[in-house]
Scaffold this active site. Structure first.
Site, PDB file in Angstrom:
ATOM      1  N   ILE A  35      50.529  70.911-104.691  1.00 45.01           N
ATOM      2  CA  ILE A  35      50.725  71.825-105.829  1.00 45.01           C
ATOM      3  C   ILE A  35      51.173  71.049-107.062  1.00 45.01           C
ATOM      4  CG2 ILE A  35      51.794  73.971-106.635  1.00 45.01           C
ATOM      5  CD1 ILE A  35      52.347  74.693-103.707  1.00 45.01           C
ATOM      6  N   PHE A 104      59.136  70.365-107.257  1.00 41.71           N
ATOM      7  CA  PHE A 104      58.253  70.627-106.114  1.00 41.71           C
ATOM      8  C   PHE A 104      58.622  69.768-104.904  1.00 41.71           C
ATOM      9  CE2 PHE A 104      55.581  71.388-109.852  1.00 41.71           C
ATOM     10  CZ  PHE A 104      54.882  72.547-109.533  1.00 41.71           C
ATOM     11  N   THR A 148      59.547  79.368-101.575  1.00 39.56           N
ATOM     12  CA  THR A 148      58.470  79.878-100.733  1.00 39.56           C
ATOM     13  C   THR A 148      58.783  81.292-100.221  1.00 39.56           C
ATOM     14  OG1 THR A 148      57.491  79.593 -98.539  1.00 39.56           O
ATOM     15  CG2 THR A 148      59.586  78.525 -98.888  1.00 39.56           C
ATOM     16  N   ASP A 149      57.743  82.050 -99.918  1.00 34.68           N
ATOM     17  CA  ASP A 149      57.949  83.376 -99.304  1.00 34.68           C
ATOM     18  C   ASP A 149      58.528  83.243 -97.899  1.00 34.68           C
ATOM     19  OD1 ASP A 149      55.674  82.398 -97.993  1.00 34.68           O
ATOM     20  OD2 ASP A 149      54.463  84.194 -98.303  1.00 34.68           O
ATOM     21  N   GLU A 150      58.486  82.024 -97.338  1.00 31.62           N
ATOM     22  CA  GLU A 150      58.982  81.851 -95.966  1.00 31.62           C
ATOM     23  C   GLU A 150      60.494  82.045 -95.872  1.00 31.62           C
ATOM     24  OE1 GLU A 150      57.270  78.753 -93.625  1.00 31.62           O
ATOM     25  OE2 GLU A 150      55.453  78.711 -94.826  1.00 31.62           O
ATOM     26  N   TYR A 173      62.297  74.246 -91.878  1.00 25.49           N
ATOM     27  CA  TYR A 173      61.721  74.131 -93.223  1.00 25.49           C
ATOM     28  C   TYR A 173      62.203  75.286 -94.106  1.00 25.49           C
ATOM     29  CZ  TYR A 173      58.321  75.059 -96.945  1.00 25.49           C
ATOM     30  OH  TYR A 173      57.748  75.360 -98.149  1.00 25.49           O
ATOM     31  N   LYS A 177      64.716  75.402 -97.474  1.00 26.34           N
ATOM     32  CA  LYS A 177      64.327  75.945 -98.781  1.00 26.34           C
ATOM     33  C   LYS A 177      65.323  77.035 -99.205  1.00 26.34           C
ATOM     34  CE  LYS A 177      61.102  74.944-100.835  1.00 26.34           C
ATOM     35  NZ  LYS A 177      60.821  73.819-101.782  1.00 26.34           N
TER      36      LYS A 177
HETATM   37  N1  LIG Z   1      51.746  74.672-100.041  1.00 27.90           N
HETATM   38  C1  LIG Z   1      52.127  75.943-100.055  1.00 27.90           C
HETATM   39  O1  LIG Z   1      51.387  76.820 -99.628  1.00 27.90           O
HETATM   40  C2  LIG Z   1      53.484  76.315-100.630  1.00 27.90           C
HETATM   41  C3  LIG Z   1      53.785  77.671-100.757  1.00 27.90           C
HETATM   42  C4  LIG Z   1      55.022  78.022-101.326  1.00 27.90           C
HETATM   43  C5  LIG Z   1      55.894  77.044-101.730  1.00 27.90           C
HETATM   44  N2  LIG Z   1      55.588  75.732-101.574  1.00 27.90           N
HETATM   45  C6  LIG Z   1      56.547  74.730-102.058  1.00 27.90           C
HETATM   46  O2  LIG Z   1      55.902  74.016-103.092  1.00 27.90           O
HETATM   47  C7  LIG Z   1      56.352  72.668-103.120  1.00 27.90           C
HETATM   48  C8  LIG Z   1      55.153  71.744-103.053  1.00 27.90           C
HETATM   49  O3  LIG Z   1      54.420  72.018-101.872  1.00 27.90           O
HETATM   50  P1  LIG Z   1      53.125  71.172-101.505  1.00 27.90           P
HETATM   51  O4  LIG Z   1      52.341  71.983-100.566  1.00 27.90           O
HETATM   52  O5  LIG Z   1      52.517  70.651-102.737  1.00 27.90           O
HETATM   53  O6  LIG Z   1      53.804  69.975-100.705  1.00 27.90           O
HETATM   54  P2  LIG Z   1      53.220  68.545-100.329  1.00 27.90           P
HETATM   55  O7  LIG Z   1      53.794  68.242 -98.983  1.00 27.90           O
HETATM   56  O8  LIG Z   1      51.750  68.503-100.512  1.00 27.90           O
HETATM   57  O9  LIG Z   1      53.865  67.570-101.424  1.00 27.90           O
HETATM   58  C9  LIG Z   1      55.212  67.243-101.425  1.00 27.90           C
HETATM   59  C10 LIG Z   1      55.392  66.066-102.378  1.00 27.90           C
HETATM   60  O10 LIG Z   1      56.797  65.754-102.432  1.00 27.90           O
HETATM   61  C11 LIG Z   1      56.952  64.348-102.314  1.00 27.90           C
HETATM   62  N3  LIG Z   1      58.266  64.081-101.707  1.00 27.90           N
HETATM   63  C12 LIG Z   1      58.659  64.377-100.441  1.00 27.90           C
HETATM   64  N4  LIG Z   1      59.915  63.945-100.246  1.00 27.90           N
HETATM   65  C13 LIG Z   1      60.335  63.397-101.419  1.00 27.90           C
HETATM   66  C14 LIG Z   1      61.550  62.810-101.849  1.00 27.90           C
HETATM   67  N5  LIG Z   1      62.598  62.674-101.016  1.00 27.90           N
HETATM   68  N6  LIG Z   1      61.651  62.363-103.125  1.00 27.90           N
HETATM   69  C15 LIG Z   1      60.598  62.475-103.977  1.00 27.90           C
HETATM   70  N7  LIG Z   1      59.405  63.005-103.611  1.00 27.90           N
HETATM   71  C16 LIG Z   1      59.281  63.478-102.350  1.00 27.90           C
HETATM   72  C17 LIG Z   1      55.806  63.902-101.419  1.00 27.90           C
HETATM   73  O11 LIG Z   1      55.540  62.507-101.573  1.00 27.90           O
HETATM   74  C18 LIG Z   1      54.677  64.785-101.925  1.00 27.90           C
HETATM   75  O12 LIG Z   1      54.025  64.186-103.012  1.00 27.90           O
HETATM   76  C19 LIG Z   1      57.309  72.509-101.949  1.00 27.90           C
HETATM   77  O13 LIG Z   1      58.613  72.585-102.446  1.00 27.90           O
HETATM   78  C20 LIG Z   1      56.985  73.694-101.049  1.00 27.90           C
HETATM   79  O14 LIG Z   1      58.140  74.110-100.357  1.00 27.90           O
HETATM   80  C21 LIG Z   1      54.390  75.341-101.024  1.00 27.90           C
END
Ligand SMILES: NC(=O)c1ccc[n+]([C@@H]2O[C@H](COP(=O)([O-])OP(=O)(O)OC[C@H]3O[C@@H](n4cnc5c(N)ncnc54)[C@H](O)[C@@H]3O)[C@@H](O)[C@H]2O)c1
Length: 360
Positions: A35, A104, A148-150, A173, A177
């Site tokens: 994202i 993120f 997240t909705d979770e 997880y 969050k």
């Molecule tokens: N993917 C979904 O459907 C979804 C839905 C709702 C919320 N979210 C939230 O959105 C955010 C992004 O989700 P995503 O799917 O893009 O995740 P992702 O796993 O694709 O990306 C996470 C990113 O964070 C970086 N990262 C991880 N640990 C780190 C640290 N300690 N320091 C710096 N960078 C770090 C990773 O290198 C990666 O680039 C998250 O917070 C997730 O909880 C995701």
């Protein structure tokens, strides 16, 4: 240890520092993930005067190839660092003195959290507190946590969670969050920091790591490999195109009332089995590729959020029809098979082989 990856970084650094009055400086954490990478592209397209710093640890889920289309944009810079490491966080704030933070960065995969919760607490909880501490010191205008909705836990049929519902997370997880959300609340209530939380349903679109269900189905189908589905496949999720999510974050960042939480969703609720069948049909693949596997422990049956608040108060609504968005996503993965090959040849495959299905 922070590394400046771009050789021209010195040029960017001066620009970032001297143009502070002309533009906003946006610190994006986790911008090399799914994202975050889409959001950085969205911001550079829609706010050509903004400067964007991508601060990312580059875990197995972080991939700079996700930013290949914008890496030469003079308003973008990448800085490697760990949000759980105070020194890294201090450095990025001191270097760039951002106006906004959109956070993120997270460990984001439920199955991994069940196997190893510790890293989820370090990144998602300690990392969030580190970012908030320095945000306070640097008088950040707005800090937005992407949640997240979770956090609501499993929701009964007929109900869609509203922002005032209790958080009842059921896996490490979602618990991490929820903990991060409480830290955001504290930052606002105790320290008067300007914050928002965005609680989105499941996202889909380009650059999603193929451990998550939609790219996993597409990528396995492409190779005629079995598609593992947990339990009876009746668990249901709502789906939102990542571009719609980026637009929602934009309105919350710029217009959200400080201290508020906003649900974000489109009305695309579907069970995992129906989703798998839908994608296989679109790809012209046989349904018998689907293989039911042992259910995930504590597997939430249903998530559903009500997004009336962001619609009524900030005027956001999703624009992308689910079928159109899925078609576009399938095409993207078909065209970008090299990207897929790169990501699944790394650490992910080791974890996948050790731990089984690996689907969110
Ligand atoms: N993917 C979904 O459907 C979804 C839905 C709702 C919320 N979210 C939230 O959105 C955010 C992004 O989700 P995503 O799917 O893009 O995740 P992702 O796993 O694709 O990306 C996470 C990113 O964070 C970086 N990262 C991880 N640990 C780190 C640290 N300690 N320091 C710096 N960078 C770090 C990773 O290198 C990666 O680039 C998250 O917070 C997730 O909880 C995701």
């Amino acid at each position: 240890m922070i590394e400046y990856v771009d050789e021209d970084f010195g040029f960017f650094k001066e620009e970032f520092k001297t143009d502070k009055n002309l533009s906003k400086i946006l610190l994006v954490t986790g911008g090399a993930g799914f994202i975050g990478a889409n959001f950085i592209s969205y911001i550079l397209d829609n706010y050509p005067e903004y400067r964007v710093i991508n601060f990312d640890k580059l875990t197995y889920a972080g991939n700079l190839n996700n930013l290949s289309l914008i890496e030469n944009n003079p308003n973008y810079v990448f800085m490697k660092g760990d949000i759980a490491n105070k020194k890294d966080v201090k450095n990025v704030y001191e270097e760039f003195n951002p106006d906004f933070v959109v956070h993120f960065a997270a460990e984001s995969h439920v199955d991994r959290s069940i196997i190893n919760p510790d890293i989820f607490l370090e990144t998602n909880v300690i990392g969030t507190q580190n970012l908030l501490n320095f945000a306070r010191e640097h008088k950040i205008e707005k800090f937005v946590l992407i949640s997240t909705d979770e956090v609501y836990g499993s929701v009964e049929k007929g109900h869609s969670s509203i922002e005032t519902d209790r958080m009842e997370p059921n896996n490490p997880y979602s618990a991490s969050k929820a903990a991060a959300e409480f830290l955001i609340r504290v930052a606002h209530q105790t320290y008067g920091q300007r914050v928002n939380v965005v609680r989105s349903c499941n996202n889909y679109g380009r650059y999603q790591f193929p451990e998550k269900i939609i790219p996993k189905i597409i990528c396995n189908a492409m190779q005629d490999k079995p598609i593992p589905i947990y339990g009876d496949g009746k668990n249901s999720r709502s789906w939102l195109n990542v571009k719609d999510h980026c637009a929602a974050i934009d309105v919350v960042l710029h217009s959200g009332k400080s201290g508020e939480i906003y649900n974000v969703a489109a009305k695309n609720e579907i069970s995992n089995i129906d989703l798998a069948e839908k994608i296989l049909k679109k790809m012209g693949k046989p349904l018998d590729l689907i293989e039911f596997v042992f259910d995930r422990p504590g597997h939430d049956k249903r998530y559903s959020v009500n997004a009336n608040k962001i619609h009524n108060q900030l005027g956001w609504s999703p624009k992308i029809n689910f079928d159109d968005g899925l078609d576009e996503t399938i095409s993207w993965y078909l065209i970008h098979q090299d990207w897929v090959k790169d990501v699944i040849s790394g650490e992910y495959m080791n974890c996948y082989q050790k731990n089984g299905a690996g689907i969110k």
